[in-house]
Write a protein that holds these residues in place. Sequence first.
Motif, PDB file in Angstrom:
ATOM      1  N   ASP A 125      -2.434 -19.985  24.792  1.00 47.94           N
ATOM      2  CA  ASP A 125      -3.948 -19.731  24.926  1.00 47.94           C
ATOM      3  C   ASP A 125      -4.699 -19.067  23.734  1.00 47.94           C
ATOM      4  O   ASP A 125      -3.777 -18.953  22.654  1.00 47.94           O
ATOM      5  CB  ASP A 125      -3.913 -18.878  26.262  1.00 47.94           C
ATOM      6  CG  ASP A 125      -3.349 -17.676  25.984  1.00 47.94           C
ATOM      7  OD1 ASP A 125      -3.262 -17.230  24.851  1.00 47.94           O
ATOM      8  OD2 ASP A 125      -2.955 -16.938  27.043  1.00 47.94           O
ATOM      9  N   GLY A 126      -5.756 -18.780  23.944  1.00 46.28           N
ATOM     10  CA  GLY A 126      -6.416 -18.378  22.668  1.00 46.28           C
ATOM     11  C   GLY A 126      -5.860 -16.985  22.274  1.00 46.28           C
ATOM     12  O   GLY A 126      -5.846 -16.878  20.704  1.00 46.28           O
ATOM     13  N   GLU A 127      -5.675 -16.040  22.863  1.00 48.91           N
ATOM     14  CA  GLU A 127      -5.168 -14.863  22.165  1.00 48.91           C
ATOM     15  C   GLU A 127      -3.665 -15.171  21.554  1.00 48.91           C
ATOM     16  O   GLU A 127      -3.456 -14.498  20.672  1.00 48.91           O
ATOM     17  CB  GLU A 127      -4.928 -13.829  23.415  1.00 48.91           C
ATOM     18  CG  GLU A 127      -4.425 -12.286  22.957  1.00 48.91           C
ATOM     19  CD  GLU A 127      -4.862 -11.269  23.917  1.00 48.91           C
ATOM     20  OE1 GLU A 127      -3.875  -9.983  23.750  1.00 48.91           O
ATOM     21  OE2 GLU A 127      -5.176 -11.498  24.977  1.00 48.91           O
ATOM     22  N   GLU A 128      -2.863 -15.939  22.332  1.00 52.19           N
ATOM     23  CA  GLU A 128      -1.586 -16.214  21.996  1.00 52.19           C
ATOM     24  C   GLU A 128      -1.701 -16.836  20.449  1.00 52.19           C
ATOM     25  O   GLU A 128      -0.896 -16.553  19.662  1.00 52.19           O
ATOM     26  CB  GLU A 128      -0.587 -17.145  22.962  1.00 52.19           C
ATOM     27  CG  GLU A 128      -0.305 -16.103  24.266  1.00 52.19           C
ATOM     28  CD  GLU A 128       0.282 -17.187  25.108  1.00 52.19           C
ATOM     29  OE1 GLU A 128       1.285 -16.401  25.908  1.00 52.19           O
ATOM     30  OE2 GLU A 128      -0.182 -18.294  25.080  1.00 52.19           O
ATOM     31  N   ALA A 129      -2.591 -17.767  20.675  1.00 50.05           N
ATOM     32  CA  ALA A 129      -2.900 -18.778  19.236  1.00 50.05           C
ATOM     33  C   ALA A 129      -3.165 -17.623  18.060  1.00 50.05           C
ATOM     34  O   ALA A 129      -2.905 -17.932  16.802  1.00 50.05           O
ATOM     35  CB  ALA A 129      -3.865 -19.884  19.559  1.00 50.05           C
ATOM     36  N   GLU A 130      -4.029 -16.769  18.497  1.00 48.95           N
ATOM     37  CA  GLU A 130      -4.519 -15.899  17.284  1.00 48.95           C
ATOM     38  C   GLU A 130      -3.466 -15.138  16.865  1.00 48.95           C
ATOM     39  O   GLU A 130      -3.373 -14.828  15.687  1.00 48.95           O
ATOM     40  CB  GLU A 130      -5.693 -15.079  17.923  1.00 48.95           C
ATOM     41  CG  GLU A 130      -6.736 -15.772  18.177  1.00 48.95           C
ATOM     42  CD  GLU A 130      -8.209 -14.847  18.689  1.00 48.95           C
ATOM     43  OE1 GLU A 130      -7.863 -13.848  18.940  1.00 48.95           O
ATOM     44  OE2 GLU A 130      -9.114 -15.393  18.937  1.00 48.95           O
ATOM     45  N   GLU A 131      -2.504 -14.464  17.856  1.00 44.85           N
ATOM     46  CA  GLU A 131      -1.299 -13.702  17.255  1.00 44.85           C
ATOM     47  C   GLU A 131      -0.420 -14.515  16.403  1.00 44.85           C
ATOM     48  O   GLU A 131       0.176 -13.958  15.558  1.00 44.85           O
ATOM     49  CB  GLU A 131      -0.883 -13.020  18.762  1.00 44.85           C
ATOM     50  CG  GLU A 131      -1.407 -12.286  19.259  1.00 44.85           C
ATOM     51  CD  GLU A 131      -0.784 -11.646  20.705  1.00 44.85           C
ATOM     52  OE1 GLU A 131       0.588 -12.277  20.936  1.00 44.85           O
ATOM     53  OE2 GLU A 131      -1.139 -10.698  21.450  1.00 44.85           O
ATOM     54  N   SER A 132       0.040 -15.739  16.762  1.00 46.89           N
ATOM     55  CA  SER A 132       0.678 -16.644  16.108  1.00 46.89           C
ATOM     56  C   SER A 132       0.123 -16.781  14.576  1.00 46.89           C
ATOM     57  O   SER A 132       0.730 -16.929  13.656  1.00 46.89           O
ATOM     58  CB  SER A 132       1.200 -17.993  16.773  1.00 46.89           C
ATOM     59  OG  SER A 132       1.908 -17.736  17.849  1.00 46.89           O
ATOM     60  N   ALA A 133      -1.231 -16.933  14.594  1.00 48.25           N
ATOM     61  CA  ALA A 133      -1.807 -17.178  13.529  1.00 48.25           C
ATOM     62  C   ALA A 133      -1.557 -16.068  12.438  1.00 48.25           C
ATOM     63  O   ALA A 133      -1.497 -16.448  11.454  1.00 48.25           O
ATOM     64  CB  ALA A 133      -3.355 -17.680  13.703  1.00 48.25           C
ATOM     65  N   VAL A 134      -1.942 -14.783  13.149  1.00 50.17           N
ATOM     66  CA  VAL A 134      -1.671 -13.792  12.129  1.00 50.17           C
ATOM     67  C   VAL A 134      -0.160 -13.857  11.393  1.00 50.17           C
ATOM     68  O   VAL A 134      -0.032 -13.554  10.216  1.00 50.17           O
ATOM     69  CB  VAL A 134      -1.776 -12.423  12.933  1.00 50.17           C
ATOM     70  CG1 VAL A 134      -1.425 -11.230  12.078  1.00 50.17           C
ATOM     71  CG2 VAL A 134      -3.087 -12.377  13.407  1.00 50.17           C
ATOM     72  N   SER A 151       3.853 -24.073   9.435  1.00 52.35           N
ATOM     73  CA  SER A 151       3.428 -24.594  11.101  1.00 52.35           C
ATOM     74  C   SER A 151       4.565 -24.167  11.896  1.00 52.35           C
ATOM     75  O   SER A 151       5.801 -24.099  11.329  1.00 52.35           O
ATOM     76  CB  SER A 151       3.119 -26.260  11.134  1.00 52.35           C
ATOM     77  OG  SER A 151       4.130 -27.058  10.448  1.00 52.35           O
ATOM     78  N   ARG A 152       4.236 -24.319  13.104  1.00 48.02           N
ATOM     79  CA  ARG A 152       5.395 -24.015  14.041  1.00 48.02           C
ATOM     80  C   ARG A 152       5.238 -24.842  15.385  1.00 48.02           C
ATOM     81  O   ARG A 152       4.074 -25.102  15.763  1.00 48.02           O
ATOM     82  CB  ARG A 152       5.286 -22.615  14.611  1.00 48.02           C
ATOM     83  CG  ARG A 152       6.389 -22.166  15.460  1.00 48.02           C
ATOM     84  CD  ARG A 152       6.283 -20.507  15.771  1.00 48.02           C
ATOM     85  NE  ARG A 152       6.381 -19.786  14.552  1.00 48.02           N
ATOM     86  CZ  ARG A 152       5.981 -18.478  14.394  1.00 48.02           C
ATOM     87  NH1 ARG A 152       5.273 -18.022  15.200  1.00 48.02           N
ATOM     88  NH2 ARG A 152       6.048 -17.896  13.170  1.00 48.02           N
ATOM     89  N   SER A 153       6.067 -25.787  15.585  1.00 46.05           N
ATOM     90  CA  SER A 153       6.459 -26.705  16.691  1.00 46.05           C
ATOM     91  C   SER A 153       6.308 -25.801  18.134  1.00 46.05           C
ATOM     92  O   SER A 153       7.097 -24.633  18.029  1.00 46.05           O
ATOM     93  CB  SER A 153       7.522 -27.654  16.838  1.00 46.05           C
ATOM     94  OG  SER A 153       7.395 -28.264  15.637  1.00 46.05           O
TER      95      SER A 153
END
Length: 269
Positions: free
Chosen positions: A226-235, A218-220
Amino acid sequence: MRTPAALIPALTAALMLASCAEEPAGQDGEAGAGLPDGAPTGQAEQTLATAPDPTGEQLDHEEMREALDTRVFGSITDTDDYWERIRDLNTELQRLAVDPNDCKPYVTASALPVPSSALAAFAEDDQQHTAIYTFPDADAAQAYMDNEQRGAGQCGEHTVTRELDSAQIEATTEIDEVEVLSAADASLGVRQEVSDADGAEHAIGVVLRHQAQVVAVSRSLSEPLDGEEAEESAVELEAEAAAILEDLTGADLEPPEPEPEEDEGEEGE
């Protein structure tokens, strides 16, 4: 005590509230509920300073610590560092009020630093937290994942309250699932906001299970994604978690390629 696996829904809120307790822990009859298997239950047993030995497919602390030390930076702890305090923490968690009430079992189970029947190791480096949970078998590991997935789906918004002598402390957790592509046996992506009277905290994280091993990264965040940024972080987080799982299990966990998006012209045909 702050648990490193801050991404798990309700952890931040529950532990923050529990830490504000003014009463000494371990004084009521609810202390035994939800304890990991083998946790101390009697006065004599509470002097036990170390967790049980691994059973079944569980890894030992040395193996988990080595995997973390190889892949991530930061201070590393393990089950032994939390073992004597798990009972006291569980006592405080049982005192929390959760709305909706159906989410309380999920909140209290998720907030324990070491899940039931597991051993664990943690690495904490500034804004990033990594946890390894090792279970006796794949079914026990999947039961843990099932609880987290149900909670993310059914407790997407819940409020945790702690009544103190002089005040009531309250925090609300909001959860959104984030798509995760993984070759692991099970995966979960979550972005989370925990808000209270002092403001809001944000985090994003990925949990992967392969065989009897689970890795959560996890990352604080300073602000929500937003949705696209979240998907990039999830990758990014999935890749880090998968690398640790590969070290632990010897499996090749190269994620599948995302399916191509349909062309707008094709949709109209």
